[in-house]
Design an enzyme around this catalytic site. Structure first.
Site, PDB file in Angstrom:
ATOM      1  N   HIS A 141      44.983  66.732   2.667  1.00  0.00           N
ATOM      2  CA  HIS A 141      45.491  65.387   2.911  1.00  0.00           C
ATOM      3  C   HIS A 141      45.777  64.681   1.586  1.00  0.00           C
ATOM      4  O   HIS A 141      45.388  65.185   0.518  1.00  0.00           O
ATOM      5  CB  HIS A 141      44.471  64.563   3.711  1.00  0.00           C
ATOM      6  CG  HIS A 141      43.175  64.367   2.991  1.00  0.00           C
ATOM      7  ND1 HIS A 141      42.089  65.198   3.173  1.00  0.00           N
ATOM      8  CD2 HIS A 141      42.778  63.449   2.065  1.00  0.00           C
ATOM      9  CE1 HIS A 141      41.087  64.795   2.416  1.00  0.00           C
ATOM     10  NE2 HIS A 141      41.497  63.742   1.725  1.00  0.00           N
ATOM     11  N   SER A 143      44.789  61.222  -0.121  1.00  0.00           N
ATOM     12  CA  SER A 143      43.885  60.072   0.017  1.00  0.00           C
ATOM     13  C   SER A 143      44.617  58.782  -0.336  1.00  0.00           C
ATOM     14  O   SER A 143      45.335  58.711  -1.343  1.00  0.00           O
ATOM     15  CB  SER A 143      42.670  60.239  -0.905  1.00  0.00           C
ATOM     16  OG  SER A 143      41.881  61.329  -0.505  1.00  0.00           O
ATOM     17  N   TYR A 223      42.201  53.148  -6.584  1.00  0.00           N
ATOM     18  CA  TYR A 223      42.262  53.237  -8.047  1.00  0.00           C
ATOM     19  C   TYR A 223      43.528  52.566  -8.596  1.00  0.00           C
ATOM     20  O   TYR A 223      44.564  52.533  -7.938  1.00  0.00           O
ATOM     21  CB  TYR A 223      42.254  54.706  -8.479  1.00  0.00           C
ATOM     22  CG  TYR A 223      41.101  55.496  -7.911  1.00  0.00           C
ATOM     23  CD1 TYR A 223      39.812  55.361  -8.416  1.00  0.00           C
ATOM     24  CD2 TYR A 223      41.312  56.385  -6.860  1.00  0.00           C
ATOM     25  CE1 TYR A 223      38.754  56.092  -7.887  1.00  0.00           C
ATOM     26  CE2 TYR A 223      40.265  57.120  -6.328  1.00  0.00           C
ATOM     27  CZ  TYR A 223      38.985  56.975  -6.841  1.00  0.00           C
ATOM     28  OH  TYR A 223      37.951  57.696  -6.314  1.00  0.00           O
ATOM     29  N   PRO A 226      47.085  55.259  -9.489  1.00  0.00           N
ATOM     30  CA  PRO A 226      46.564  56.502  -8.895  1.00  0.00           C
ATOM     31  C   PRO A 226      47.521  57.679  -9.067  1.00  0.00           C
ATOM     32  O   PRO A 226      48.741  57.502  -9.182  1.00  0.00           O
ATOM     33  CB  PRO A 226      46.399  56.135  -7.420  1.00  0.00           C
ATOM     34  CG  PRO A 226      47.435  55.086  -7.186  1.00  0.00           C
ATOM     35  CD  PRO A 226      47.506  54.295  -8.457  1.00  0.00           C
ATOM     36  N   SER A 227      46.946  58.864  -9.080  1.00  0.00           N
ATOM     37  CA  SER A 227      47.716  60.113  -9.059  1.00  0.00           C
ATOM     38  C   SER A 227      47.536  60.713  -7.669  1.00  0.00           C
ATOM     39  O   SER A 227      46.524  61.352  -7.382  1.00  0.00           O
ATOM     40  CB  SER A 227      47.211  61.084 -10.135  1.00  0.00           C
ATOM     41  OG  SER A 227      47.860  62.333 -10.017  1.00  0.00           O
ATOM     42  N   PHE A 228      48.494  60.484  -6.795  1.00  0.00           N
ATOM     43  CA  PHE A 228      48.395  60.978  -5.424  1.00  0.00           C
ATOM     44  C   PHE A 228      48.540  62.502  -5.435  1.00  0.00           C
ATOM     45  O   PHE A 228      49.417  63.052  -6.114  1.00  0.00           O
ATOM     46  CB  PHE A 228      49.476  60.348  -4.552  1.00  0.00           C
ATOM     47  CG  PHE A 228      49.397  58.851  -4.482  1.00  0.00           C
ATOM     48  CD1 PHE A 228      48.436  58.230  -3.703  1.00  0.00           C
ATOM     49  CD2 PHE A 228      50.289  58.070  -5.209  1.00  0.00           C
ATOM     50  CE1 PHE A 228      48.355  56.841  -3.639  1.00  0.00           C
ATOM     51  CE2 PHE A 228      50.211  56.682  -5.151  1.00  0.00           C
ATOM     52  CZ  PHE A 228      49.234  56.065  -4.375  1.00  0.00           C
ATOM     53  N   HIS A 229      47.708  63.176  -4.647  1.00  0.00           N
ATOM     54  CA  HIS A 229      47.712  64.635  -4.683  1.00  0.00           C
ATOM     55  C   HIS A 229      47.099  65.208  -3.408  1.00  0.00           C
ATOM     56  O   HIS A 229      46.433  64.490  -2.649  1.00  0.00           O
ATOM     57  CB  HIS A 229      46.919  65.140  -5.902  1.00  0.00           C
ATOM     58  CG  HIS A 229      45.478  64.753  -5.866  1.00  0.00           C
ATOM     59  ND1 HIS A 229      45.020  63.510  -6.282  1.00  0.00           N
ATOM     60  CD2 HIS A 229      44.373  65.436  -5.450  1.00  0.00           C
ATOM     61  CE1 HIS A 229      43.719  63.447  -6.138  1.00  0.00           C
ATOM     62  NE2 HIS A 229      43.298  64.591  -5.629  1.00  0.00           N
ATOM     63  N   SER A 231      44.452  68.172  -2.609  1.00  0.00           N
ATOM     64  CA  SER A 231      43.497  69.090  -3.235  1.00  0.00           C
ATOM     65  C   SER A 231      43.600  70.476  -2.607  1.00  0.00           C
ATOM     66  O   SER A 231      43.614  70.613  -1.384  1.00  0.00           O
ATOM     67  CB  SER A 231      42.071  68.559  -3.083  1.00  0.00           C
ATOM     68  OG  SER A 231      41.898  67.382  -3.841  1.00  0.00           O
TER      69      SER A 231
END
Length: 287
Positions: A141, A143, A223, A226-229, A231
């Site tokens: 997903h 976050s 944050y 943010p760095s959306f990612h 995992s």
């Protein structure tokens, strides 16, 4: 006209005699009943082989009282939960578990296809060959909030506020093709993730909408920058430096030179979800 009256002394004497007989009859019956009752109780005690002289006589209100089962006595006792990280692959809880507290976060789900799962196996195998014990992520997903704590009676108002805030948010597309290394705030786990490139602006606006609901409940917002990612895997401890210097170039090369061409992850962002404890709430986005 003459009326004949009997002597008052005779009447009183007769009346006294009758009352005395009645009193005697009542007293005799009562004494007989008591003797019979005692005899019955003693016979009941003796029939069980008990010592009559040592038998404790309980008050009437306690004679029919049954003992409370241990299961009932312990029903409302507060359980002491002890977290064992060994049972969770070495993972450490970010905050202490307390009854009535529900860990909550908002995210965009991704359902992996076969090509993604094959790539994931290749990535984890390469990482382990480089002495990094990378574990598969359990779910995939993006976050959109930090993990916050909700009290149970906050859940429905929180979900309703989110639903109202997201009513005008349109669905969009996200793409990811570059790997990056992340760690949690406590530095207890390190992650390898695919960083979102296309769709970053829409995700940023989405977190602002979600943050408004989070601020209503005075919780920690997302944050800054943010760095959306998504995992792919994780390992215990802070291995950020090791992964960035020794593993990241080789892992990225694996994606860039995939057998079917450079790998690109595509996510159709048409539904948000909020997970709180073991409950999951869905928020479909309009077209």
């Amino acid at each position: 006209m003459l009326v004949s009256y009997s002597s008052s002394s005779e009447d009183e004497s007769d009346c006294f005699t009758v009352q005395r007989k009645r009193s005697c009859n009542v007293t005799c019956h009562d004494e007989e009943d008591l003797r019979f009752g005692k005899r019955t109780k003693l016979e009941a005690v003796n029939s069980h082989g008990s010592n009559v002289q040592n038998k404790e006589v309980l008050p009437e209100e306690e004679r029919g009282r049954l003992p409370v089962p241990d299961t009932v006595l312990h029903m409302f006792r507060e359980e002491q939960r002890v977290d064992d990280s060994a049972q969770h692959g070495g993972r450490v809880r970010s905050f202490k578990h307390e009854r009535g507290n529900w860990a909550t976060y908002v995210f965009l789900p991704y359902t992996p296809d076969e090509a993604f799962l094959e790539l994931l196996d290749e990535v984890t195998a390469l990482a382990r060959s480089l002495d990094v014990p990378l574990n598969h992520a359990e779910e995939f997903h993006i976050s959109l909030s930090q993990t916050v704590v909700l009290r149970h009676h906050w859940i429905q108002p929180f979900v309703q506020s989110l639903r109202n805030s997201l009513a005008d948010t349109k669905r969009f597309l996200c793409l990811a093709q570059r790997l990056n290394i992340y760690s949690n705030s406590e530095k207890t786990r390190t992650f390898v993730g695919l960083e979102i490139s296309t769709g970053h602006a829409q995700l940023t606006e989405l977190t602002k909408v979600i943050d408004k609901t989070i601020e209503e409940f005075r919780l920690t917002t997302f944050y800054q920058n943010p760095s959306f990612h998504v995992s792919l895997g994780w390992c215990v401890g802070d291995r950020t430096d090791q992964l960035q210097s020794a593993c990241l170039p080789q892992l990225q090369s694996l994606l860039d030179h995939h057998e079917d061409g450079p790998f690109q992850l595509r996510i159709d962002c048409d539904e948000l979800r909020c997970k709180t404890g073991n409950k999951v709430f869905s928020f479909p986005l309009p077209k």
